[in-house]
Write an enzyme that holds these catalytic residues in place. Structure first.
Site, PDB file in Angstrom:
ATOM      1  CD  GLU A 123      -2.950   1.034   2.330  1.00 19.51           C
ATOM      2  OE1 GLU A 123      -4.148   1.270   2.130  1.00 19.51           O
ATOM      3  OE2 GLU A 123      -2.491   0.756   3.460  1.00 19.51           O
ATOM      4  N   GLY A 268       2.438   1.021  11.589  1.00 20.78           N
ATOM      5  CA  GLY A 268       2.101   0.162  12.717  1.00 20.78           C
ATOM      6  C   GLY A 268       1.786  -1.242  12.262  1.00 20.78           C
ATOM      7  CB  ALA A 269      -0.321  -3.342  11.553  1.00 17.14           C
ATOM      8  CG  MET A 270      -0.205  -3.715   4.720  1.00 21.16           C
ATOM      9  SD  MET A 270      -1.197  -2.252   4.290  1.00 21.16           S
ATOM     10  CE  MET A 270      -2.226  -2.924   2.978  1.00 21.16           C
ATOM     11  CG  ASN A 272      -0.336  -7.518   3.817  1.00 18.23           C
ATOM     12  OD1 ASN A 272      -0.367  -6.621   2.995  1.00 18.23           O
ATOM     13  ND2 ASN A 272       0.633  -7.628   4.725  1.00 18.23           N
ATOM     14  CD  GLU A 303      -3.709  -3.159  10.512  1.00 20.10           C
ATOM     15  OE1 GLU A 303      -3.985  -3.384   9.320  1.00 20.10           O
ATOM     16  OE2 GLU A 303      -3.495  -2.018  10.959  1.00 20.10           O
ATOM     17  CD  GLU A 325      -6.397   2.747   6.879  1.00 23.38           C
ATOM     18  OE1 GLU A 325      -6.448   2.340   8.067  1.00 23.38           O
ATOM     19  OE2 GLU A 325      -5.838   2.113   5.980  1.00 23.38           O
TER      20      GLU A 325
END
Length: 850
Positions: A123, A268-270, A272, A303, A325
């Protein structure tokens, strides 16, 4: 490298993608990997388009069985496709580059054991760095990954990991194997993922609402596994699964759920799909604050919420990024408060997220929540406090207005109708209107399509007996963003009880609109000790206190029996200091006199950050150093007075280390570091040692030799980052010059090391050390923006701006730079404007600090 919205629309109008088959060879050395992509897609007969592929070299492009002239159709970023058929098969064989920027396929070598670890971060537009792809969210397809890698690695993707097949020996020796994954469901390319290396894992499972067994995995590098608290991650995951499946009325959409802590991560995170990647700092090798533990929990739930909102249903174009988001932000806090032990999460939301939103919404670059996104550069700088925190705040107000049950009913209908597809905001609003019976057009126009934050003030009169004779809420807006909005909010009355606590004695919830809203139902009540507008934090607005309430808050802030109203008063005081309405020194005093009684770890964390900002930027420069020294002394007293082993004790010691600068203060730091003066209950572990050592480096007590000795004792990736920060913090002109050269003039520093070096470079007690670099910043900014990747360039542009030099000269130099900036560099202009606003705000606050 850029993609405009018009280009994306044109491409989506002629192309429909079915599938990708991606074959990656990760055994070709430390700089290049092989990537062969087979794309099956439909198109309008005879049309032309392009596919995205950021390549080191392209060996072959075959369209419908015909080899194309690589030199003619490929420029290293896009591959032109002419004379398309109705049904097409495209084969692209290329070499791609490993990255050290946290974008594309990031390569990291663990200094503990020299093992290689890889992970992808796609992203916004970086799946094209790993395989050829139509890089836009509305061209969804299935993805089948086949990966050849060293046999002792683990390879994880969106689909469950298959049994590998032996594939012989790699070019550099050693056995290699091939993992052939099953195709994914229909996804946008930016939520596909590949994580590879000798990661270790802990496994578990759960049963989803539709009766399926969902395998769970938590992964980390081998050298971190001893610190991995997998059971806590699993517990939060199970709580989140149950909560979201019930609220959304849809079972978890994927076959498995892996959570992977990866090195040198930028965010912080993604999210997927089925393979979420997290910042490795969330593996706690040393003691951390409860605030950090709660932040990890919120991130895990954020997430997980994305598996539905973002992955199952995806925005058509990046202008609806906020919906992904903001929804995940709101739902993660709701889940945390209602389904986990973190029942105070809305207090954390008020102190952290809303503070972020209010700050962003007062910058010159503020924008509506539904922002115009003309191209990829627009969206890359739009991962901001509007997209996340303001959007979530507005959703919270919407839920308060329509009711949580009705809101979730609309969300369930939305998922039911749009699973595996792309949507726009109107698709969600239609379902929310049906479920709630409310017309949301005016709400959307006010809250999603305009920028800026309103300020609310109470207007109260009372008679000699203390009975209220009139009560109204006044609403104002700034001239640049004059929208006066409707708000759903509560008004709370708080009185001091016999035991000295401030407790709520009355509450009314209502809608306000216009510049003045009379609240006649409060007439006749006794005026309380404190009136709190926006009680329970339903609305998105800055609030101010009337004079009586302000006197009560100043004397009795610590006496609130509940954390959320106390946090809202803290926020009001912070806003007033930032806005130059009250002297900054008053806010410093308010913090130091009341923070010892603050029970919420996240609030303590925020207050200490705000204390540091106020001292560095907002207090009068003439009084800054004495106030910093006095504040450091107070923080040490607070640390000594805190309960042994408490969270506050740890936070006060860390804050003291940041501000300590006199000889006696640095003596205390040295004694804590050598173990002779640590407060009872404080464990000086590896990470705290680095913070103490860096404090002594900034204070001139320790040198490069001491940094090297500490790194020898902590020869880990975390230790190396701490050493990079400490080295850049050495308070000499030579050390600053060396750090500047490494960050700006060379381009080989990995993303995490650069981030640490920037933090060290700007950490000074004497800002004179930074003055020689202000001119260098403006001289190099355009070149940095042109020649570095987005993440690396943004780190430099934001991190090295001379924000500590709060002078008219800094503003003038910034204006001169902006006057020469190409209008096409809109994203660079935005970042510099935001930096400039920080200096201008600081000057206004300093003028008020008398």
């Amino acid at each position: 490298m850029n993609l405009t919205r018009d280009e994306a629309r044109q491409r989506a109008a002629i192309v429909s993608v079915h599938s990708y088959a991606i074959n990656l060879d990760l055994t070709r050395g430390d700089s290049i990997f092989g990537s062969t992509t087979v794309v099956s897609f439909d198109a309008e007969q005879g049309t032309s388009t392009f596919i995205d592929a950021v390549t080191a070299s392209v060996h072959r492009v075959t369209l419908n069985g015909v080899d194309l002239d690589v030199a003619d159709v490929s420029d290293g970023v896009r591959i032109r496709l002419d004379n398309l058929a109705v049904s097409n098969e495209l084969v692209i064989d290329a070499d791609m580059l490993y990255m050290n920027t946290g974008e594309g396929l990031h390569r990291f070598v663990d200094p503990v054991d020299n093992e290689v670890y890889l992970y992808t971060q796609f992203e916004v537009p970086d799946s094209r760095r790993v395989f050829a792809v139509f890089e836009q969210p509305d061209l969804k397809a299935t993805f089948r990954f086949t990966v050849t890698a060293p046999s002792h690695w683990d390879v994880i993707s969106n689909s469950p990991t298959p049994q590998p097949a032996e594939a012989g020996s790699a070019d550099e020796g050693g056995a290699r194997s091939t993992w052939a994954f099953e195709p994914t469901p229909v996804l946008s390319s930016y939520v596909t993922a590949l994580i590879a290396g000798p990661y270790q894992s802990v496994r578990s499972e759960l049963t989803s609402s539709d009766g399926r067994t969902i395998p769970l995995g938590v992964f980390a590098r081998k050298s971190l596994m001893q610190h991995l608290d997998a059971e806590n991650v699993f517990e939060l995951t199970r709580q989140g699964f149950e909560f979201f499946e019930e609220q959304f009325g849809a079972p978890y959409p994927f076959e498995k759920y892996d959570q992977l802590f990866v090195p040198e991560f930028n965010a912080g995170a993604m999210e997927n799909a089925g393979a979420v990647t997290f910042l490795e700092s969330y593996v706690f090798r040393s003691r951390v604050t409860e605030a950090t533990i709660e932040r990890r929990a919120i991130t895990i739930l954020h997430e997980l919420a994305h598996m539905w909102f973002g992955d199952l249903v995806t925005m058509r174009w990046w202008n609806d990024l906020w919906l992904n988001e903001s929804f995940a932000e709101f739902m993660s806090t709701l889940a945390s408060a209602e389904a986990t032990k973190f029942t105070q999460s809305w207090t954390t939301f008020a102190s952290l997220e809303k503070a972020w939103a209010y700050r962003q919404d007062q910058l010159p670059s503020t924008h509506p929540i539904v922002a115009p996104i003309n191209d990829l550069e627009d969206v890359q700088v739009n991962f901001d406090g509007i997209t996340y925190a303001k959007g979530a705040s507005v959703l919270k107000q919407l839920v308060a207005w329509v009711g949580q049950d009705k809101f979730m009913q609309g969300v369930r209908e939305y998922f039911g109708k749009h699973a595996w597809s792309n949507t726009e905001l109107s698709d969600l609003l239609v379902e929310l209107e049906k479920a709630s019976g409310r017309d949301l057009k005016e709400w959307s126009a006010q809250w999603l399509e305009t920028a800026g934050v309103n300020t609310l003030r109470p207007e109260i009169t009372s008679n000699d007996d203390g009975a209220i004779t009139s009560f109204a809420v006044q609403q104002s807006a700034v001239a640049d963003f004059p929208t006066i909005r409707s708000h759903r909010l509560a008004i709370g009355f708080y009185d001091l009880t016999g035991n000295g606590q401030l407790e709520r004695s009355h509450r009314v919830e209502l809608d306000i609109a216009g510049e003045r809203t009379a609240v006649d139902e409060l007439i006749g009540l006794q005026q309380p000790d404190l009136v709190l507008l926006n009680d329970d934090d339903l609305a998105y607005a800055k609030i101010r206190l009337d004079d009586r309430s302000l006197r009560t808050a100043t004397r009795h802030l610590k006496d609130f029996s509940e954390s959320l109203p106390r946090t809202l008063v803290w926020a009001s005081a912070w806003d007033a200091a930032r806005d130059g309405e009250t002297p900054a020194r008053n806010y410093v005093e308010l913090i130091l006199q009341n923070i010892a009684s603050e029970s919420d770890s996240s609030v303590v964390l925020v207050l200490l950050r705000q204390l540091a900002t106020t001292l560095a930027l907002y207090v009068s420069p003439a009084d800054r150093q004495p106030m910093e020294i006095a504040a450091a002394d107070s923080l040490w007293q607070l640390a000594e007075g805190a309960d042994a082993g408490s969270d506050s004790q740890l936070q006060f010691v860390k804050a003291f280390a940041v501000h300590a600068q006199t000889g006696p203060q640095l003596d205390i730091i040295e004694r804590i570091l050598d173990g002779s003066a640590a407060p009872e209950g404080l464990t000086v572990d590896a990470d705290l040692r680095w913070e103490l050592l860096t404090s002594l480096v900034v204070g001139g007590r320790k040198t490069q030799r001491d940094i090297d000795a500490e790194l020898e004792q902590d020869a880990t990736a975390t230790g190396a980052l701490a050493a990079a920060q400490a080295k850049a913090a050495i308070p000499t002109a030579e050390a600053k010059e060396e750090a500047w050269t490494a960050i700006v003039e060379r381009s080989d520093m990995p993303n995490a090391a650069q981030r640490s070096a920037i933090a060290g470079f700007t950490r000074v007690h004497d800002t004179n050390l930074l003055e020689p670099f202000a001119g260098k910043y403006f001289a190099s900014a355009k070149d940095v923006w042109a020649n570095r990747t987005h993440e690396i360039a943004q780190q430099i542009i934001v991190g090295l701006y001379p924000s500590r030099l709060t002078t008219q000269g800094t503003l003038a130099a910034t204006d001169e730079f902006l006057a020469t900036l190409d209008p096409d560099l809109a994203s660079l202009r935005r970042l510099v404007l935001e930096n400039r606003d920080g200096v201008a705000r600081a000057l206004r606050a300093q003028a008020a600090d008398k």
